[in-house]
Structure formats: structure tokens, C-alpha cells
Design a protein around this motif. Structure first.
Motif: not given
Length: 315
Positions: A289-311
Motif C-alpha cells: 500500500v505504501f509503495a502504491d501511494c508513493v507511485f501515485d503521488v509521484c504521478h500527479g496525486g496529492g496528500e488528500v489521496d493518501a489521507m483517503r487511503a488511510a481512512a
């Protein structure tokens, strides 16, 4: 973009064969073969799968991959005796995010859908489409029913079967969705009984491929990929059972240019992404999950998406 989820898995799958929890959860290439929760016991039967972000797919049989293709796909199906459920997902946009869900109960005739346009579940009736409230959806003497529940920051749909020999019900699965209007939605599916997985099809029922392919901008963001051609449906959203308005919205979400996922991340971007993901996710808790988050944020994601993932992980 936000990652998909898998948690509380109490046994491993190697191919399609279940075994006790003994595998490790990581390797140097970020390739997932199977996953075990070391804190889990073999007595719990709940199994979780889901998709989100690119989207990243976590299946009930231990596969973990990202889809690099837009379109509508059979995300999950359940067929047993006279019961048949189908869950379709539409992936679109320059970041391949999930833009719509369509759930069909073939036995009862109940149809519900949600798109990222307004994140509202609607059900189809003779007079048209109406918003779903905290309610039970069933028709006639059907042996199946759907319980819709709204929770803080998410919605849940419980899929139930009425016993043929008794009058009680048992929950077969839950669909949990987290949606951000005018952005995208993420979902996961929880199966109540391990034995029911034998009746599951679609993306969330697939096993790890024998010859996986990978896309990578660096070793830190190497990602197994698929196009899921076997699960892609070429009928329009409306012809599958969805509304004309949702069909029109999803059509507009098709990207006008190349996907952001095709662009490589720099080392600096990866380091910044790790810092963002570390604020909301524990790398040691589930490295995938952490690796997916890093991949996504690198490719245009934002902190709000990491927050939603945790929720959603906590759901």
C-alpha cells in the motif's frame, strides 16, 4: 491518486491454492506473490480486496497489480445457485482513476450506481433514478437483498442471501466506497466467508499471473501491470444497466492526452512522495500500500489521496 487495499488476510494464495500464513510480504522488486498478516489467526474468515488510484487492484486470491488501460471492467461477480451479483467499475482520466461503480443484483433486479461527479448512489426504478438513502433494497420475494448504509467518509452496501432452509439471512459481502466529488472514488470489497471465494469472478477474483509484466520509473516505483482484457466490457454503461446521465459523464472523463502514469518520476519526486505518504500510512504496516501511494503521488496525486487511503484502510 490513492492506492487500493487489502487487509486481514489470514492465509496465502500461491496461484489458486490456499496455504497457511508463512510467506513474506515484500521483495526487492515490489512484486506481490501473496500476502499474510502476521498478526492474524487462521480462525477469521473475512477476506478483503479492492481497487483505487491508478487503479491498483488487490484480489481475493493474492494478486496485486495496476491497470494501465481505461474502460469499463467487471470488477467482481458472485454466482451461486440462483444468486448472481455483478460489480462493474469504470476507469478513466489521465491518471486512470475509478470514476464509476455499477452494482447489479440479477435475481432481484436491483440496480445501483455511483459516479465521481457527485459521489451519490442512485437506484433504478420504474419512474426513473432516485437517490439511495439509509435503506434496504429488495424486490418481491427475492432471496437476495442489499442494505445501504452511510458511514462517516464512506458508504457501505451489504449483500445478503436468505437461507433456503431457514428464515435468517447471511451477509455474503460488503462493498465499501470512498469518493471525492469531481475527482475519483476508491472501493474495496469484503467477503464474509472464505468458501464463497470459489464463486467469485472478475478482477477481484483473479490469481497472480504466471508471467507478469512491469512498468517502472525506478526500482522504488516498480509496478506489476495488466490490461485486464478478459474482464473488459465493450457495452456502454447505459446498456449494462446504468443511467444515461452517468454514461454521458463517464464518456467525458476519457483523457485528451497521454497518461501521467507514462511519465517517469525523478528521485527527488519520489522522496517528496515518500514523505507525504509517511504522514498517513505506515510503511511497515503494508509495504505494498505504501509503495502504491508513493507511485501515485509521484504521478500527479496529492496528500488528500493518501489521507483517503488511510481512512479506507481503517474501514
Amino acid at each position: 491518486m490513492a492506492p487500493g487495499w487489502i487487509s486481514n488476510i489470514n492465509f496465502c494464495f500461491t496461484g489458486t491454492v490456499a496455504s497457511t500464513c508463512s510467506a513474506t510480504a515484500s521483495d526487492n522488486n515490489f512484486r506481490r506473490v501473496c500476502y499474510c498478516d502476521p498478526k492474524a489467526t487462521t480462525t477469521t474468515s473475512t477476506q478483503t480486496a479492492g481497487g483505487g488510484g491508478d487503479p491498483h487492484i488487490y484480489t481475493l486470491r493474492g494478486a496485486h497489480y495496476s491497470i494501465l488501460k481505461e474502460g469499463t471492467f467487471l470488477a467482481w461477480s458472485f454466482s451461486k445457485a440462483q444468486v448472481e451479483w455483478q460489480l462493474f467499475a469504470c476507469y478513466a482520466g489521465s491518471q486512470f482513476t475509478t470514476q464509476g461503480l455499477l452494482l447489479l443484483d440479477k435475481h432481484s433486479g436491483v440496480t445501483i450506481e455511483m459516479t465521481a461527479k457527485d459521489c451519490t448512489w442512485r437506484t433504478k426504478e420504474n419512474s426513473g433514478w432516485r437517490r439511495v438513502h439509509q435503506e434496504r433494497l429488495s424486490k418481491g420475494d427475492s432471496v437476495t437483498s442489499l442494505d445501504f448504509k452511510e458511514q462517516p467518509n464512506r458508504t457501505e452496501i451489504h449483500l445478503n442471501i436468505k437461507s433456503e432452509t431457514e428464515k435468517d439471512e447471511r451477509k455474503v459481502a460488503r462493498v465499501i466506497a470512498h469518493c471525492r466529488p469531481e475527482d475519483h472514488l476508491d472501493f474495496k470489497l469484503v467477503m464474509s466467508e472464505k468458501s464463497d471465494i470459489d464463486h467469485v469472478g472478475g478482477e477481484l477474483g483473479s490469481a497472480p499471473p504466471q508471467n507478469p509484466s512491469f512498468v517502472s520509473s525506478s526500482p522504488q516505483t516498480m509496478m506489476e501491470t495488466k490490461t485486464d482484457a478478459e474482464f473488459e466490457v465493450h457495452d456502454s454503461w447505459a446498456s449494462l444497466g446504468g443511467s444515461e446521465s452517468a454514461d454521458a459523464y463517464l464518456t467525458k472523463q476519457r483523457p485528451l492526452g497521454p497518461s501521467l502514469v507514462s511519465k517517469a518520476c525523478t528521485k527527488s519526486q519520489e522522496e517528496d512522495a515518500e514523505k507525504i505518504c509517511a504522514k498517513h500510512l505506515q510503511k511497515e504496516g503494508d509495504p505494498w500500500v505504501f509503495a502504491d501511494c508513493v507511485f501515485d503521488v509521484c504521478h500527479g496525486g496529492g496528500e488528500v489521496d493518501a489521507m483517503r487511503a488511510a481512512a479506507l484502510l481503517e474501514a
